[in-house]
Design a protein around this motif. Structure first.
Motif, PDB file in Angstrom:
ATOM      1  N   LEU A   1       5.167 -29.169  16.898  1.00  0.00           N
ATOM      2  CA  LEU A   1       4.990 -29.706  15.557  1.00  0.00           C
ATOM      3  C   LEU A   1       4.937 -28.576  14.532  1.00  0.00           C
ATOM      4  CD1 LEU A   1       2.288 -32.425  16.308  1.00  0.00           C
ATOM      5  CD2 LEU A   1       4.744 -32.733  16.043  1.00  0.00           C
TER       6      LEU A   1
ATOM      7  N   LYS B   1      -0.460 -36.979  16.938  1.00  0.00           N
ATOM      8  CA  LYS B   1      -0.041 -36.279  15.717  1.00  0.00           C
ATOM      9  C   LYS B   1       1.456 -36.477  15.474  1.00  0.00           C
ATOM     10  CE  LYS B   1      -3.571 -32.699  16.251  1.00  0.00           C
ATOM     11  NZ  LYS B   1      -3.805 -31.269  16.600  1.00  0.00           N
TER      12      LYS B   1
ATOM     13  N   LEU C   1       3.057 -38.142  12.143  1.00  0.00           N
ATOM     14  CA  LEU C   1       4.032 -37.416  11.330  1.00  0.00           C
ATOM     15  C   LEU C   1       5.312 -38.223  11.164  1.00  0.00           C
ATOM     16  CD1 LEU C   1       4.789 -34.742   9.900  1.00  0.00           C
ATOM     17  CD2 LEU C   1       5.625 -33.918  12.115  1.00  0.00           C
TER      18      LEU C   1
ATOM     19  N   LYS D   1       4.714 -41.269   8.853  1.00  0.00           N
ATOM     20  CA  LYS D   1       4.545 -40.857   7.453  1.00  0.00           C
ATOM     21  C   LYS D   1       5.887 -40.502   6.836  1.00  0.00           C
ATOM     22  CE  LYS D   1      -0.288 -39.436   7.521  1.00  0.00           C
ATOM     23  NZ  LYS D   1      -1.260 -38.315   7.525  1.00  0.00           N
ATOM     24  N   LYS D   2       6.796 -39.919   7.634  1.00  0.00           N
ATOM     25  CA  LYS D   2       8.139 -39.616   7.123  1.00  0.00           C
ATOM     26  C   LYS D   2       8.885 -40.900   6.776  1.00  0.00           C
ATOM     27  CE  LYS D   2       8.928 -35.105   9.276  1.00  0.00           C
ATOM     28  NZ  LYS D   2       9.748 -34.326  10.239  1.00  0.00           N
TER      29      LYS D   2
END
Length: 301
Positions: free
Chosen positions: A152, A205, A209, A212-213
């Motif tokens: 990440l 996580k 991520l 959220k994108k």
């Protein structure tokens, strides 16, 4: 019978020796929730509290905590002896040690290991399959020459080379009501439960991520699982929505056991990275393996 991992015992030992959860998190370069989750798992396994906790005070060991601390010291000593013996053996041979995140070890790496072994039959490989946190610990402390992880970002204190990208898929089982939708708006995903990784894990996580994108923030993870195999099986049964690297579910997608959901945007990818120590000279065999994977996986410019 105590069946916990050596890694979890090391986390417990570090909490004791650092005098608290926050200090241990900084020492191990982990998040405090991850440290707390390891201690909670130990306490559940033993059915005993390990620390006396009070706001504003340093955690104190219970009687069970003192016993486990002594046990962890003994385990660390014996583990170190075994590791030193193995490294002495490896030093006399053309051997490299590689540790990979389990998902990569099980689904992505095997054909490349086979090709390398055929191309370089004189090089022996010691191969480990571990969680993301343990992979970085093995490499950081010299227990493995090279590591492979789903990254990440940069890994603190280690060199990190991105070898390739793998797409992430949003999938459901055939019995899930969304399986009949050809396209779904990303915002609609928040109305359905998700299956995800353990809170604060790399997988959790990664999902956060990814979503959220897509513009999805208020989603519900109703089932948390530790490994991809369980995640995939639950998704197949229609328990919830899952976000999984495509290389992990090639067969399930081909056979219709998992249904990909189209959200009308370009695919989002996760990096597959090789990690290795910054200040340790790699052996010629390690460099050979690293260069082999770089040639096989390096992204086109």
């Amino acid at each position: 019978m105590l069946e916990t991992t050596i890694h979890r015992l090391r986390v417990f030992k570090t909490v004791v020796e650092c005098g608290g959860f926050s200090a241990a998190a900084r020492q191990l370069q982990m998040t405090q929730p991850t440290i707390s989750a390891h201690i909670k798992a130990l306490e559940q396994e033993l059915s005993k509290s390990l620390f006396l906790r009070a706001p504003g005070r340093t955690p104190e060991l219970t009687e069970a905590g003192h016993l486990l601390y002594a046990y962890s010291l003994d385990i660390e000593r014996k583990t170190s002896q075994v590791e030193q013996a193995i490294h002495r053996l490896m030093d006399t041979q053309k051997t490299i040690s590689v540790v990979a995140q389990r998902n990569i070890a099980n689904n992505l790496l095997p054909p490349y290991l086979a090709s390398f072994s055929k191309a370089y039959p004189g090089v022996n490989i010691v191969f480990y399959s571990q969680t993301h946190d343990v992979v970085t610990e093995y490499v950081r402390h010299g227990k493995a020459d090279l590591g492979l992880i789903m990254a990440l970002g940069q890994t603190e204190g280690l060199c990190s080379d991105t070898l390739t990208e793998e797409s992430l898929e949003i999938v459901v089982g055939p019995s899930h009501e969304l399986s009949q939708h050809k396209v779904i708006c990303p915002n609609e995903l928040a109305h359905y439960p998700f299956i995800g990784g353990i809170r604060a894990s790399t997988h959790a996580k990664m999902i956060d991520l990814y979503l959220k994108k897509l513009g999805v923030s208020n989603y519900r993870v109703t089932v948390q699982v530790e490994d991809y195999k369980s995640l995939i099986e639950m998704a197949k049964q229609g328990v919830g929505i899952a976000v999984i690297p495509r290389f992990s579910i090639t067969d399930e997608l081909r056979e219709g056991m998992l249904i990909p959901l189209s959200v009308g945007v370009h695919a989002i990818h996760i990096d597959i990275a090789m990690i290795y120590p910054q200040n340790v000279r790699l052996s010629s065999e390690s460099k050979l393996f690293r260069d082999f994977l770089q040639r096989a996986w390096t992204l086109p410019s």
